[in-house]
Design an enzyme around this catalytic site. Structure first.
Site, mmCIF file in Angstrom:
data_model
loop_
_atom_site.group_PDB
_atom_site.id
_atom_site.type_symbol
_atom_site.label_atom_id
_atom_site.label_comp_id
_atom_site.label_asym_id
_atom_site.label_seq_id
_atom_site.Cartn_x
_atom_site.Cartn_y
_atom_site.Cartn_z
ATOM 1 C CB SER A 1 44.904 35.913 44.158
ATOM 2 O OG SER A 1 44.835 34.640 44.734
ATOM 3 C CG HIS B 1 40.198 33.384 43.410
ATOM 4 N ND1 HIS B 1 40.163 34.374 44.365
ATOM 5 C CD2 HIS B 1 41.504 33.160 43.138
ATOM 6 C CE1 HIS B 1 41.415 34.730 44.655
ATOM 7 N NE2 HIS B 1 42.235 34.013 43.924
ATOM 8 C CG ASP B 2 40.448 32.288 37.437
ATOM 9 O OD1 ASP B 2 41.420 32.650 38.130
ATOM 10 O OD2 ASP B 2 40.463 31.295 36.692
ATOM 11 N NE ARG C 1 47.169 26.515 36.686
ATOM 12 C CZ ARG C 1 47.120 27.797 36.995
ATOM 13 N NH1 ARG C 1 47.335 28.189 38.238
ATOM 14 N NH2 ARG C 1 46.880 28.705 36.075
ATOM 15 C CG ASP D 1 36.864 34.606 45.357
ATOM 16 O OD1 ASP D 1 37.176 33.414 45.577
ATOM 17 O OD2 ASP D 1 37.677 35.539 45.361
#
Lengths: 362, 202
Positions: A149, A338-339, A218, A305
């Site tokens: 990232s 993405h994680d 968040r 992602d």
């Protein structure tokens, strides 16, 4: 034989002054860092690990507070970043809030926290601060720079800015620029923080921090780190209570409860102004000229992602290939969005250890 | 199993050549090239497990399909483009060959030869799609969609004015024996070196 320090400690490196891309000079600057493994006599086994938006210097092992590092599964004896072979350095980014100088640090000119008085920083500035640390540790070449990232952006910046130092670069779930969609999500997150009355134009350190705004930022961010598929798998339409719908605007669904939990936990450890500054650095990041790169590159995307979709990483790889750079590209099949760069331990370990083995060459 | 087709290809490529291997699999050919002193080598492969195997061998590879693997490159970016035992699985052979000769100065193309006498005999006597050691799979279970003969490929090149520099008829991949005559009948595998128009002397 040496003994690997079982309990890593965060250490602090002091820099007198750092010239920034915006034209200002920041002074003094502290860089918080942790190291794992040992620098060999030839000093050719150092790996600089670069964390993502909310990460810290604490990347590996379990610290004295009992917290696992953010890349715990990848750092240690026999793991992808093998601490029996490599010396791993991870530092908190400039502008962060986990020990390195950031908007919550004391401005020597006023004796109070910088707040919005903190200069707007760039990924290039973060890398320059890391370079000071690497110089301070007397490391002359880096076996690899590794990051996911915004950490991947930093790795790329390293490869562009210091081609004679960086032998290889591993870019996970990142590209040479942030997409319009990425900027859009960052801006919504920032607006959530700035719309919180507690934010007080960034000057909230004596009072109540903008918890609601930061938690909301968040929550938005977290949606972009997952994928439609992983949310469906993890939560589906599962309800929180056993009695069906509550017919109220409280938490009905598991997914809502999960996001609230993530948001609330985040505000305990993260500074809202840091969130503004780091996301801004991400937005500004744009490296069209990759000509200077000399490192061997490994670029890895993750199929689900949607913050850094495979197409964006392929575009980066395409640019590098056209310039005949030594770049390997792999699209790891994953439903975790993405994680995935934090979670796909098996395939990533295989790729990383194979790649590093060859760069290290012994 | 020893792959003599790979050894023959390695011997066709001079040191110092820039090579791109399309459908490089586990990177065996690229590794042999590397050992023989050819250093500027790249691979393209679609399978992620193969990519990991190539990374482990220290090779530079791109995960993507073959068409994607070529579009990025400028004209004459490579001296040799290799398509080893892969032509029969690509969807658009004409396009792939054209692209190979745009990006590469020369192309090495190898494929199982459907004109081989045992295959002819198999169809003649059994009346079924052939299953032999170098084409072991059933018709419904094979990735091969564009099977051809050595003669077919010669005709293909002729109609497109593609110069053939060399043809090697391989009697068997397992022994490495080549044949000089009746190649379309006696070879299990045909290995062609074809050239870009740029390479043809005026």
């Amino acid at each position: 034989m040496y003994v690997v320090d079982a309990v890593p400690r965060t250490q602090y490196y002091a820099i007198d002054a750092l010239k920034l891309d915006c034209g200002r000079t920041l002074s003094p600057v502290t860089v918080a860092y942790e190291t794992y493994g040992q620098l060999n006599a030839a000093k050719d086994n150092a790996i600089l690990l670069l964390h993502a938006l909310s990460g810290s210097a604490h990347a590996g092992f379990v610290n004295d507070k009992g917290e696992q590092g953010w890349w715990y599964d990848f750092i240690g004896p026999g793991k992808a970043l093998d601490t029996e072979r490599y010396f791993i350095v991870c530092s908190n980014v400039l502008g962060g809030c986990s020990g390195s100088t950031g908007p919550d640090s004391i401005d020597p000119a006023t004796g109070r926290p910088y707040g919005l008085g903190f200069p707007v920083i760039t990924v290039g500035d973060m890398v320059r601060a890391q370079k000071c640390l690497i110089d301070g540790l007397e490391i002359e070449t880096l076996l690899a720079v590794v990051g996911g990232s915004i950490g991947g952006m930093q790795a790329l910046q390293w490869a562009v800015d210091y081609p004679d130092i960086v032998r290889s670069a591993v870019i996970l779930a990142a590209a040479n620029r942030l997409s319009a969609q990425g900027i859009a999500f960052n801006e919504v997150g920032r607006q959530a923080i700035m719309a919180d009355p507690c934010w007080q134009n960034g000057d909230y350190y004596d009072g109540t921090p903008p918890r609601t705004g930061l938690a909301l930022a968040r929550m938005i961010g977290h949606i972009t780190y997952l994928s439609e598929e992983s949310m469906h798998e993890k939560f589906g339409r599962a309800l929180k209570g056993a009695d069906g719908y509550r017919y109220k605007f409280s938490e009905d669904f598991e997914v809502e409860s999960y996001l609230h939990y993530k948001g609330n936990r985040f505000v305990e450890r993260f500074d809202a102004n840091s969130y503004l500054y780091i996301t801004k650095a991400m937005d500004y990041f744009d490296l069209p000229d990759l000509t200077s790169i000399e490192s061997k590159m490994l670029v890895i995307s993750f199929s689900s992602d949607w913050l850094f979709p495979p197409a964006r990483l392929k575009a980066l790889v395409r640019t590098l290939r056209r310039k005949r750079k030594d770049v390997t590209y792999c699209d790891v099949q994953s439903s975790r969005g993405h994680d995935a760069f934090l979670l796909e331990v098996g395939p990533l370990t295989e790729l990383l250890s194979g790649f590093l083995d060859n760069v290290y060459g012994r | 199993m020893q792959r003599f087709d790979q050894d023959i290809i390695v011997n066709l490529i001079p040191r110092g050549a820039r090579v791109l291997d399309l459908g490089c699999g586990n990177g065996d050919l690229l590794t042999k090239l590397k050992r023989s002193g050819v250093s500027d080598i790249r691979g393209v492969e679609i399978d992620d497990r193969c990519i990991a195997a190539c990374v482990r061998k220290g090779l530079t590879v791109f995960q993507g399909d073959i068409d994607e693997g070529l579009g990025d490159y400028d004209d004459a970016s490579f001296d040799y483009i290799v398509l080893n035992q892969t032509l029969q699985v690509v969807h658009k052979p004409t396009l792939v060959i054209q692209e190979m000769l745009r990006v590469g100065n020369k192309a090495i193309v190898s494929f199982p030869n459907f004109g081989y006498f045992r295959i002819r005999w198999y169809i003649l006597t059994k009346g079924q799609m052939p299953k032999v050691d170098f084409l072991p799979r059933d018709w419904y279970d094979t990735p091969n969609i564009h099977l051809s003969t050595i003669s077919d490929f010669q005709a293909f090149c002729r109609t497109r004015n593609i110069p053939i520099e060399r043809l090697i008829g391989l009697k068997s991949c397992a022994t490495g024996k080549t044949v000089g005559h009746f190649q379309n009948v006696l070879s299990q595998v045909g290995i062609f070196v074809i050239m870009s128009e740029r390479e043809v002397p005026n």
